[in-house]
Motif scaffolding. Structure first.
Motif, PDB file in Angstrom:
ATOM      1  N   PRO A 126     -52.199   6.933  11.182  1.00  0.00           N
ATOM      2  CA  PRO A 126     -50.597   6.980  10.387  1.00  0.00           C
ATOM      3  C   PRO A 126     -49.904   7.958  11.979  1.00  0.00           C
ATOM      4  O   PRO A 126     -49.499   8.398  12.684  1.00  0.00           O
ATOM      5  N   LEU A 127     -48.235   7.297  11.389  1.00  0.00           N
ATOM      6  CA  LEU A 127     -46.831   7.684  11.466  1.00  0.00           C
ATOM      7  C   LEU A 127     -45.944   8.006  10.738  1.00  0.00           C
ATOM      8  O   LEU A 127     -45.981   7.148   9.857  1.00  0.00           O
ATOM      9  N   PHE A 128     -45.990   9.208  10.916  1.00  0.00           N
ATOM     10  CA  PHE A 128     -44.121   9.620  10.451  1.00  0.00           C
ATOM     11  C   PHE A 128     -43.418   9.096  11.794  1.00  0.00           C
ATOM     12  O   PHE A 128     -43.435   8.996  12.765  1.00  0.00           O
ATOM     13  N   LEU A 129     -42.572   8.428  10.590  1.00  0.00           N
ATOM     14  CA  LEU A 129     -41.389   7.223  11.919  1.00  0.00           C
ATOM     15  C   LEU A 129     -39.650   8.576  11.055  1.00  0.00           C
ATOM     16  O   LEU A 129     -39.940   8.195   9.800  1.00  0.00           O
ATOM     17  N   TYR A 130     -39.026   8.399  11.936  1.00  0.00           N
ATOM     18  CA  TYR A 130     -37.917   9.186  11.369  1.00  0.00           C
ATOM     19  C   TYR A 130     -36.087   8.867  11.625  1.00  0.00           C
ATOM     20  O   TYR A 130     -36.790   8.628  13.026  1.00  0.00           O
ATOM     21  N   SER A 131     -35.349   8.759  11.266  1.00  0.00           N
ATOM     22  CA  SER A 131     -34.566   7.362  11.340  1.00  0.00           C
ATOM     23  C   SER A 131     -33.277   8.448  11.876  1.00  0.00           C
ATOM     24  O   SER A 131     -32.946   9.404  11.196  1.00  0.00           O
ATOM     25  N   GLN A 132     -32.457   7.857  12.843  1.00  0.00           N
ATOM     26  CA  GLN A 132     -31.689   8.784  13.860  1.00  0.00           C
ATOM     27  C   GLN A 132     -30.230   8.431  13.052  1.00  0.00           C
ATOM     28  O   GLN A 132     -29.750   9.404  13.015  1.00  0.00           O
ATOM     29  N   ASP A 133     -30.719   7.634  12.840  1.00  0.00           N
ATOM     30  CA  ASP A 133     -29.526   7.194  12.108  1.00  0.00           C
ATOM     31  C   ASP A 133     -29.014   7.511  10.762  1.00  0.00           C
ATOM     32  O   ASP A 133     -27.531   7.875  10.351  1.00  0.00           O
ATOM     33  N   LEU A 134     -30.318   7.358  10.297  1.00  0.00           N
ATOM     34  CA  LEU A 134     -29.654   8.188   8.194  1.00  0.00           C
ATOM     35  C   LEU A 134     -29.535   9.429   8.736  1.00  0.00           C
ATOM     36  O   LEU A 134     -28.996   9.850   7.941  1.00  0.00           O
ATOM     37  N   ILE A 135     -30.118  10.096   9.600  1.00  0.00           N
ATOM     38  CA  ILE A 135     -30.017  11.639  10.041  1.00  0.00           C
ATOM     39  C   ILE A 135     -28.399  11.726  10.517  1.00  0.00           C
ATOM     40  O   ILE A 135     -27.872  12.159   9.576  1.00  0.00           O
ATOM     41  N   ARG A 136     -27.595  11.272  11.063  1.00  0.00           N
ATOM     42  CA  ARG A 136     -26.564  11.512  11.581  1.00  0.00           C
ATOM     43  C   ARG A 136     -25.588  10.580  10.438  1.00  0.00           C
ATOM     44  O   ARG A 136     -24.809  11.336  10.062  1.00  0.00           O
ATOM     45  N   ARG A 137     -26.159   9.806   9.923  1.00  0.00           N
ATOM     46  CA  ARG A 137     -25.228   9.316   8.316  1.00  0.00           C
ATOM     47  C   ARG A 137     -25.282  10.435   7.327  1.00  0.00           C
ATOM     48  O   ARG A 137     -24.193  10.785   6.650  1.00  0.00           O
ATOM     49  N   ARG A 138     -26.738  10.708   7.138  1.00  0.00           N
ATOM     50  CA  ARG A 138     -26.724  11.874   5.737  1.00  0.00           C
ATOM     51  C   ARG A 138     -25.392  13.129   6.409  1.00  0.00           C
ATOM     52  O   ARG A 138     -24.610  13.664   5.336  1.00  0.00           O
ATOM     53  N   VAL A 139     -25.748  13.632   7.976  1.00  0.00           N
ATOM     54  CA  VAL A 139     -24.386  15.102   8.274  1.00  0.00           C
ATOM     55  C   VAL A 139     -23.456  13.980   7.579  1.00  0.00           C
ATOM     56  O   VAL A 139     -22.274  15.026   7.612  1.00  0.00           O
ATOM     57  N   GLU A 140     -22.835  12.902   8.355  1.00  0.00           N
ATOM     58  CA  GLU A 140     -21.671  12.702   7.797  1.00  0.00           C
ATOM     59  C   GLU A 140     -21.719  12.641   6.511  1.00  0.00           C
ATOM     60  O   GLU A 140     -20.718  13.208   6.423  1.00  0.00           O
ATOM     61  N   LEU A 141     -21.983  12.154   5.686  1.00  0.00           N
ATOM     62  CA  LEU A 141     -22.000  12.258   4.613  1.00  0.00           C
ATOM     63  C   LEU A 141     -21.184  13.867   3.833  1.00  0.00           C
ATOM     64  O   LEU A 141     -20.149  14.006   3.296  1.00  0.00           O
ATOM     65  N   LEU A 142     -21.689  14.845   4.346  1.00  0.00           N
ATOM     66  CA  LEU A 142     -21.557  15.596   4.346  1.00  0.00           C
ATOM     67  C   LEU A 142     -20.629  16.415   4.886  1.00  0.00           C
ATOM     68  O   LEU A 142     -19.645  17.291   3.875  1.00  0.00           O
ATOM     69  N   ARG A 143     -20.342  15.907   5.643  1.00  0.00           N
ATOM     70  CA  ARG A 143     -19.344  16.804   6.538  1.00  0.00           C
ATOM     71  C   ARG A 143     -17.765  15.945   5.627  1.00  0.00           C
ATOM     72  O   ARG A 143     -16.945  16.429   5.460  1.00  0.00           O
ATOM     73  N   GLN A 144     -17.486  14.107   5.334  1.00  0.00           N
ATOM     74  CA  GLN A 144     -16.850  13.851   4.451  1.00  0.00           C
ATOM     75  C   GLN A 144     -17.125  14.102   3.370  1.00  0.00           C
ATOM     76  O   GLN A 144     -15.696  14.306   2.803  1.00  0.00           O
TER      77      GLN A 144
END
Lengths: 408, 408
Positions: A36-54
């Motif tokens: 089994p493998l967990f994949l975490y997306s850098q891009d989605l993390i960045r976008r989520r923080v960006e959404l909060l900043r906005q």
């Protein structure tokens, strides 16, 4: 048939397969060396923080509660994106420091801090969110002994709680924080003992999806902070307003409207009471920042039928996905969002139970899900796996061991 | 006030403290280097196996299901006490071999065996309890490729289940085993393919406290085994009758009357149908053998009050005791047996909540327990910690790490 939860935005299909970060699930599995493998997306993390900043007011600091996911590469990334880390143990302090976080940007909450943990935090200049009068005494004594001025905040157990919260962390008798009517006296004693007064931490609950409930709670938090500050009689340098922002896990859950939350908070910030005029505000979020950005991949190792039902047996399970199995903090098991990753754009055509490899009936990943017909070798994806997955699951159970993890 | 579960027999007080193996809890903690600490009693394990030897028919073999507790010294001890190990993964196979167990005394059940796990088991001569026709094909193919005659049994999903069982593992659609009406055809095909026919495994449930329910289930198991053997048309060398013997965890639970179970089984063995006249019988037990023989010790690191309630905050918690916290397979949280270990023979005088150190409201060890007045530094004991404790809990959660363990 039982509905699956909603698949978070940001995942796509390439060659008919689930893709993340521009590559297919199979390609990532091959590169990682298996499931089994967990994949975490850098891009989605960045976008989520960006959404909060906005959406949040500019002056609101965003902290990451690393308990949600303390995978080293995520901590390294988060350090560059957010304004501070919130930790809950000396183990997490070590992880935060190893990820290069400035200890003065770390605050430490948790009801059972050991003496050595208090000492380690004080040595590093970490802010302690005190959970009791006894802990306050210990922290002051350690500061004296080390000749370090401890940085102390008080975690408040408010009389209100977050409506619609999955887990109550305020209101009524709680192991967390200090009842609000005892806070002012303690704060005054800390200040007069010479501690660096780092303000208040008012955390009320988690996993709320209702914007109006969060707005009401934030208003209550600000009112309480102002009242306590007046009582304390010293300026409030910092207010950690808690978090509580939830993510949709289950069918019918609606994403939290952060725009509405942010705009209500901006209105409040525009007309702050005088007690809070010099205060620095922060929210602490864990699940909301990373939960939807991760996916858990397991391989189907058997396909079988029993009494007319199809079982897709995977090499993953509750040892990595305790919450998805329904055994962590939930009363009624419901399905997380899930998919056959290797048949991601195929039409659903059968009802199947997706289970883990553990020899226990608790090990269920999706009950009676309507999915494309899958075979041995296919990959299953369980979404919303970015928070409270790998680290909150009993990975040693039945001799299985931890899953692979990758930030991609 | 909420009642605590019954403290198992075999624990005593020395100098007013809980003692195990002739020494106090404090002494063991000091020797181990700190808390949290799991202590398992050799003596209690031996006595438990002895009780079964005395009450069960002589010809019944007793297997240990190592998933209950695979701590290395316990496996080494158990190897000398029981007749075989039941495992559920390649990881557990490795542990069993490292403890010196003869692989021909090991059987491997589990719905999600990977190809490599099947291969490893076949190489070692471990008996595979097949969970599906697909797995059977894979096992035969591996045997062919390796030129090893695989030792194959079939795990049956019977149409009945164990009444009063905490977890159903038979009856209805299940990921476990092969529906009983398909077993004979598969068995014949295995035998004609040249596999070593190792018989049937009929496991129906776990954690049952009602002797009559177990007696009824064992009768059903024997009947079904005889019927299937007649259908298969080859002698049944082995029958693993499952286990299911429970232990009392909660207030009001009555210990299982194993004497009644054993005497009913002896009666059945005295008049076996001809199909089972040459069969070797085994039961597999995990929790029943070790559950009550272990205790979990944590130290109180804070004592606090909130809204009139007392909270004893320990340095342990659900990261070692997930089931005791009520988050593993239970719907309504009830208290496990618990005590203030360092005030073991003191009179209860206050109601207190014993919680863990994790920053989550899920982390509860005893709610509203009536206990002697305890202070920071006292040790708390959670009993029934010998099974599904250390290995079935998320030890990495919140950066905490595993507990210490000792067999004493």
């Amino acid at each position: 048939m039982k509905p699956l939860g909603p698949i978070p935005a940001g995942f796509e299909a390439i060659d008919g397969e689930l893709a993340i970060g521009g590559r297919t699930a199979s390609a990532w599995v091959e590169e990682a060396g298996g499931t089994p493998l967990f994949l975490y997306s850098q891009d989605l993390i960045r976008r989520r923080v960006e959404l909060l900043r906005q959406t949040m007011p500019d002056q609101l600091r965003i902290h990451y509660a690393i308990k949600a996911n303390s995978y080293h590469p995520i901590l390294e990334l988060m350090r560059t994106l957010v304004d501070g880390f919130d930790i809950a143990s000396a183990g997490e302090l070590t992880m935060a420091l190893e990820a290069g976080q400035d200890p003065t940007l770390i605050s430490f909450a948790g009801p059972g801090k050991r003496y050595e943990e208090l000492e380690l935090a004080i040595r590093h200049g970490v802010t302690l969110n005190l959970e009791s009068e006894g802990e306050a005494q210990r922290a002051l004594a350690i500061g004296d002994r080390l000749d370090i001025r401890p940085r102390l905040a008080i975690r408040v157990n408010p009389s209100f709680e977050l409506r619609g919260s999955g887990m109550k962390m305020g209101g009524g008798a709680k192991p967390f924080g200090i009842d609000q009517d005892r806070v002012a006296a303690l704060a005054r004693s800390l200040i007069s003992a010479g501690a660096e007064w780092r303000g208040l931490h008012i955390f009320t609950g988690s996993q709320a999806l209702d914007a109006l409930a969060i707005i009401e709670t934030q208003a209550n938090v600000l009112d309480l902070a102002a009242r306590l500050t007046a009582e304390i009689g010293s300026p409030l340098s910092h207010l950690n307003m808690g978090g509580g922002f939830g993510i949709p896990y289950f069918h019918g859950d609606q994403a939290l409207d952060v725009e509405t939350v942010g705009s209500a908070l901006a209105d409040r910030f525009a007309s702050l009471p005088s007690e809070l005029s010099g205060t620095e505000f922060a929210i602490e979020l864990g699940r909301y920042l990373v939960g939807e950005t991760g996916v858990y991949l397991a391989r189907i190792v058997d396909r079988k039928e029993s009494h007319g039902q199809v079982f897709l047996v995977t090499d993953g399970g509750l040892h990595h996905q305790l919450a998805a199995s329904g055994n962590f903090g939930t009363v009624v098991r419901r399905n997380y969002p899930a998919a056959i990753a290797t048949r991601y754009d195929a039409e659903p055509e059968e009802e199947a139970n997706i289970v883990g490899c553990l020899c226990t009936p608790l090990d269920r990943l999706a009950d009676q899900a309507f999915v494309p017909r899958a075979a041995v070798g296919d990959l299953v994806a369980i979404f919303c796996a970015g928070a409270y997955g790998a680290s909150a699951s009993p990975s040693a159970f039945l001799g299985q061991g931890p899953a692979r993890e990758r930030l991609v």
